[in-house]
Design a protein around this motif. Structure first.
Motif, PDB file in Angstrom:
ATOM      1  N   ARG A  36     -37.180  -5.229  17.700  1.00  0.00           N
ATOM      2  CA  ARG A  36     -37.657  -3.691  18.064  1.00  0.00           C
ATOM      3  C   ARG A  36     -35.978  -3.076  18.234  1.00  0.00           C
ATOM      4  N   ILE A  37     -34.948  -4.036  18.424  1.00  0.00           N
ATOM      5  CA  ILE A  37     -33.582  -3.642  18.891  1.00  0.00           C
ATOM      6  C   ILE A  37     -32.961  -2.328  17.497  1.00  0.00           C
ATOM      7  N   ALA A  38     -34.211  -2.163  15.979  1.00  0.00           N
ATOM      8  CA  ALA A  38     -33.981  -1.452  15.095  1.00  0.00           C
ATOM      9  C   ALA A  38     -33.451  -0.256  15.561  1.00  0.00           C
ATOM     10  N   GLY A  39     -34.885  -0.022  16.278  1.00  0.00           N
ATOM     11  CA  GLY A  39     -35.193   1.800  16.996  1.00  0.00           C
ATOM     12  C   GLY A  39     -34.411   1.989  18.202  1.00  0.00           C
ATOM     13  N   LYS A  40     -33.647   0.917  18.683  1.00  0.00           N
ATOM     14  CA  LYS A  40     -31.913   0.941  19.808  1.00  0.00           C
ATOM     15  C   LYS A  40     -31.240   1.177  19.085  1.00  0.00           C
ATOM     16  N   ILE A  41     -30.931   1.080  18.087  1.00  0.00           N
ATOM     17  CA  ILE A  41     -29.244   1.431  17.337  1.00  0.00           C
ATOM     18  C   ILE A  41     -29.295   2.706  16.994  1.00  0.00           C
ATOM     19  N   GLU A  42     -28.470   3.807  17.588  1.00  0.00           N
ATOM     20  CA  GLU A  42     -27.941   4.714  16.993  1.00  0.00           C
ATOM     21  C   GLU A  42     -27.085   5.086  15.609  1.00  0.00           C
ATOM     22  N   GLN A  43     -26.420   3.739  15.302  1.00  0.00           N
ATOM     23  CA  GLN A  43     -26.011   3.409  14.102  1.00  0.00           C
ATOM     24  C   GLN A  43     -25.413   3.195  13.517  1.00  0.00           C
ATOM     25  N   ILE A  44     -24.541   2.493  12.413  1.00  0.00           N
ATOM     26  CA  ILE A  44     -24.193   1.514  12.303  1.00  0.00           C
ATOM     27  C   ILE A  44     -22.639   1.685  11.291  1.00  0.00           C
ATOM     28  N   VAL A  45     -22.121   1.475  11.849  1.00  0.00           N
ATOM     29  CA  VAL A  45     -20.883   1.989  11.544  1.00  0.00           C
ATOM     30  C   VAL A  45     -19.784   0.724  10.693  1.00  0.00           C
ATOM     31  N   LEU A  46     -19.785  -0.365  10.175  1.00  0.00           N
ATOM     32  CA  LEU A  46     -19.443  -1.190   9.345  1.00  0.00           C
ATOM     33  C   LEU A  46     -18.111  -1.254   8.053  1.00  0.00           C
ATOM     34  N   MET A  47     -17.258  -2.000   8.162  1.00  0.00           N
ATOM     35  CA  MET A  47     -16.628  -2.784   7.450  1.00  0.00           C
ATOM     36  C   MET A  47     -16.921  -3.623   6.564  1.00  0.00           C
ATOM     37  N   GLY A  48     -16.617  -3.199   5.454  1.00  0.00           N
ATOM     38  CA  GLY A  48     -17.289  -4.159   4.304  1.00  0.00           C
ATOM     39  C   GLY A  48     -17.961  -3.983   2.873  1.00  0.00           C
ATOM     40  N   GLY A  49     -17.969  -4.334   1.896  1.00  0.00           N
ATOM     41  CA  GLY A  49     -18.818  -3.336   0.466  1.00  0.00           C
ATOM     42  C   GLY A  49     -17.232  -2.811  -0.386  1.00  0.00           C
ATOM     43  N   ALA A  50     -18.116  -2.526  -1.603  1.00  0.00           N
ATOM     44  CA  ALA A  50     -17.051  -2.045  -2.073  1.00  0.00           C
ATOM     45  C   ALA A  50     -17.824  -1.614  -3.457  1.00  0.00           C
ATOM     46  N   TYR A  51     -17.741   0.011  -3.541  1.00  0.00           N
ATOM     47  CA  TYR A  51     -18.034   0.636  -4.695  1.00  0.00           C
ATOM     48  C   TYR A  51     -17.889   0.722  -5.971  1.00  0.00           C
ATOM     49  N   GLN A  52     -16.377   0.112  -5.665  1.00  0.00           N
ATOM     50  CA  GLN A  52     -15.424  -0.309  -7.214  1.00  0.00           C
ATOM     51  C   GLN A  52     -15.130  -1.936  -7.429  1.00  0.00           C
ATOM     52  N   LEU A  53     -13.852  -2.448  -6.488  1.00  0.00           N
ATOM     53  CA  LEU A  53     -13.772  -3.896  -6.499  1.00  0.00           C
ATOM     54  C   LEU A  53     -13.653  -4.800  -5.760  1.00  0.00           C
ATOM     55  N   GLY A  54     -13.690  -6.115  -5.823  1.00  0.00           N
ATOM     56  CA  GLY A  54     -13.895  -7.056  -4.939  1.00  0.00           C
ATOM     57  C   GLY A  54     -12.858  -7.385  -4.569  1.00  0.00           C
ATOM     58  N   ASN A  55     -12.733  -8.066  -3.499  1.00  0.00           N
ATOM     59  CA  ASN A  55     -11.578  -8.944  -2.808  1.00  0.00           C
ATOM     60  C   ASN A  55     -11.770 -10.506  -3.295  1.00  0.00           C
ATOM     61  N   VAL A  56     -13.266 -11.421  -3.101  1.00  0.00           N
ATOM     62  CA  VAL A  56     -12.960 -12.237  -3.503  1.00  0.00           C
ATOM     63  C   VAL A  56     -13.212 -13.087  -4.393  1.00  0.00           C
ATOM     64  N   THR A  57     -14.458 -12.670  -5.106  1.00  0.00           N
ATOM     65  CA  THR A  57     -14.490 -12.680  -6.240  1.00  0.00           C
ATOM     66  C   THR A  57     -14.682 -10.865  -7.128  1.00  0.00           C
ATOM     67  N   PRO A  58     -14.510 -10.939  -8.629  1.00  0.00           N
ATOM     68  CA  PRO A  58     -14.667  -9.591  -9.499  1.00  0.00           C
ATOM     69  C   PRO A  58     -15.038  -8.026  -8.482  1.00  0.00           C
ATOM     70  N   SER A  59     -16.349  -8.415  -7.932  1.00  0.00           N
ATOM     71  CA  SER A  59     -16.871  -8.416  -7.643  1.00  0.00           C
ATOM     72  C   SER A  59     -17.444  -8.086  -6.348  1.00  0.00           C
ATOM     73  N   ALA A  60     -17.125  -9.044  -5.407  1.00  0.00           N
ATOM     74  CA  ALA A  60     -18.193  -9.004  -4.426  1.00  0.00           C
ATOM     75  C   ALA A  60     -16.241  -8.847  -3.165  1.00  0.00           C
ATOM     76  N   GLU A  61     -16.649  -8.131  -1.520  1.00  0.00           N
ATOM     77  CA  GLU A  61     -16.251  -7.686  -0.774  1.00  0.00           C
ATOM     78  C   GLU A  61     -15.928  -9.121  -0.216  1.00  0.00           C
ATOM     79  N   PHE A  62     -14.985  -9.812   1.017  1.00  0.00           N
ATOM     80  CA  PHE A  62     -15.273 -10.734   1.839  1.00  0.00           C
ATOM     81  C   PHE A  62     -16.416 -10.992   3.122  1.00  0.00           C
ATOM     82  N   ASN A  63     -16.587  -9.860   4.146  1.00  0.00           N
ATOM     83  CA  ASN A  63     -17.600  -9.803   4.505  1.00  0.00           C
ATOM     84  C   ASN A  63     -19.420  -9.854   4.297  1.00  0.00           C
ATOM     85  N   ILE A  64     -18.826  -9.074   2.970  1.00  0.00           N
ATOM     86  CA  ILE A  64     -20.607  -8.974   2.506  1.00  0.00           C
ATOM     87  C   ILE A  64     -20.416 -10.555   2.051  1.00  0.00           C
TER      88      ILE A  64
END
Ligand code: BDR
Ligand code: CA
Length: 333
Positions: free
Chosen positions: A142-170
């Motif tokens: 039920r917390i989903a309905g209580k979250i106004e929005q999620i503003v996160l740091m993570g990912g990339a649509y281009q290059l990663g930083n731990v593998t060629p594809s992936a960003e660390f947090n993800i």
């Protein structure tokens, strides 16, 4: 004056997480309801200690609960980023004993309690692996309905930083990221595509240091260490200030350009595990999207796939650094 944005900052300090805490703690546009900590840049014991030290150094977190949460990812084996953030997870500055204590609750419980007691007006700001958020969503859907929005740091649509594809947090908890990206709430994703455009070069660090406050000097000391490892590993002229892009966006959304996209997490690939697969061109929005292939069997790949996130595609770096400077200036001398 508009009301401050209420946030839960879910972090894994980490130099850039620490800068995000210091900014969120002082800026009047932000009201921190909780700081929750997850393992990520270092083990939970270390990220929790760092969070407490930084909150204490801010001098503004006396009434804000700081709680430790998930010490491991949901499925994968644990990874940390000691090469970037050092043995302590926040190498560089030294801290005296903190003048605040850890909240005894588990961070996942604190997230659930804070959201359930709210009017649905809290923004969740994850700046580490998404283990705490995913576990909270599974323990109390039920917390989903209580979250106004999620503003996160993570990912990339281009290059990663731990593998060629992936960003660390993800990459550090891809299954958790999958849970969060499919939770149905509005998501803003600050990925490496923009955070690599805000490098804390020596002039930026000197400008903040010149403010002279304990917090401004702490920022400078942290960035000087962060700069060394980023230079060694990536060759940057300054460390990317990843996590504070979330706080800057909440202070002034005009500083970042976002584009709605479908974001899915690669969970099965050998080479791209933990990649945020972002449909930049809207290729899978519908069966007749421009550029899409023709499916003979209609439901073959579960189309259409509508956008589930607004992904940062550009940042006004000069404006971002002004926000950082102006926010640290709020600490005074
Ligand atoms: C992210 O990973 C961590 O090292 C940083 O704190 C940031 O959250 C960047 O990939
Ligand atoms: Ca982080």
């Amino acid at each position: 004056m508009t009301k401050p944005v209420k946030i839960i900052l879910d972090c894994d300090p980490g130099h850039d997480d620490a800068a995000a805490i210091l900014m969120a703690a002082v800026h009047p546009a932000i009201e921190m309801k909780a700081v929750t900590v997850v393992a990520g840049n270092q083990t939970l014991e270390k990220t929790a200690r760092n969070a407490l030290n930084v909150c204490s150094a801010s001098g503004r977190c006396g009434l804000i609960p700081v709680a430790a949460g998930m010490s491991r990812p949901i499925v994968r084996q644990q990874v940390i980023a000691g090469d970037i953030h050092g043995v302590s997870g926040l190498d560089g500055p030294s801290f005296g004993p903190p003048d605040i204590e850890m909240d005894p609750r588990h961070a996942v419980d604190l997230i659930i309690e804070t959201l359930m007691a709210s009017d649905g007006d809290i923004t969740v700001v994850p700046t580490g692996p998404l283990s705490n958020m995913a576990m909270a969503l599974r323990m109390e859907p039920r917390i989903a309905g209580k979250i106004e929005q999620i503003v996160l740091m993570g990912g990339a649509y281009q290059l990663g930083n731990v593998t060629p594809s992936a960003e660390f947090n993800i990459y550090a908890d891809p299954e958790a990221a999958h849970i969060v990206f499919t939770c149905g709430r509005p998501i803003v994703m600050m990925g490496l595509d923009v955070t690599r455009k805000v490098l804390a070069t020596p002039d930026v660090i000197a400008r903040v240091r010149s403010l002279g406050s304990t917090q401004a000097v702490l920022f400078a000391e942290m960035m000087e260490f962060f700069a060394k490892t980023q230079k060694e590993i990536f060759g940057w002229e300054g460390p990317p200030l990843h996590d504070p892009t979330t706080i800057a966006w909440l202070i002034d959304p005009g500083c970042v350009e976002v584009k709605p996209m479908r974001v899915e997490i690669e969970l099965r690939g050998e080479l791209a595990y933990g990649r945020t697969c972002c449909d930049f061109f809207g290729l899978e929005n519908s069966n007749d999207s421009p550029g899409s292939v023709t499916f003979v069997e209609k439901s073959a790949l579960d189309r259409p796939k509508s956008a589930n996130a607004r992904v940062a595609v550009d940042i006004n770096a000069a404006r971002f650094w002004d926000i950082v400077y102006e926010t640290f200036a709020m600490y005074g001398k």
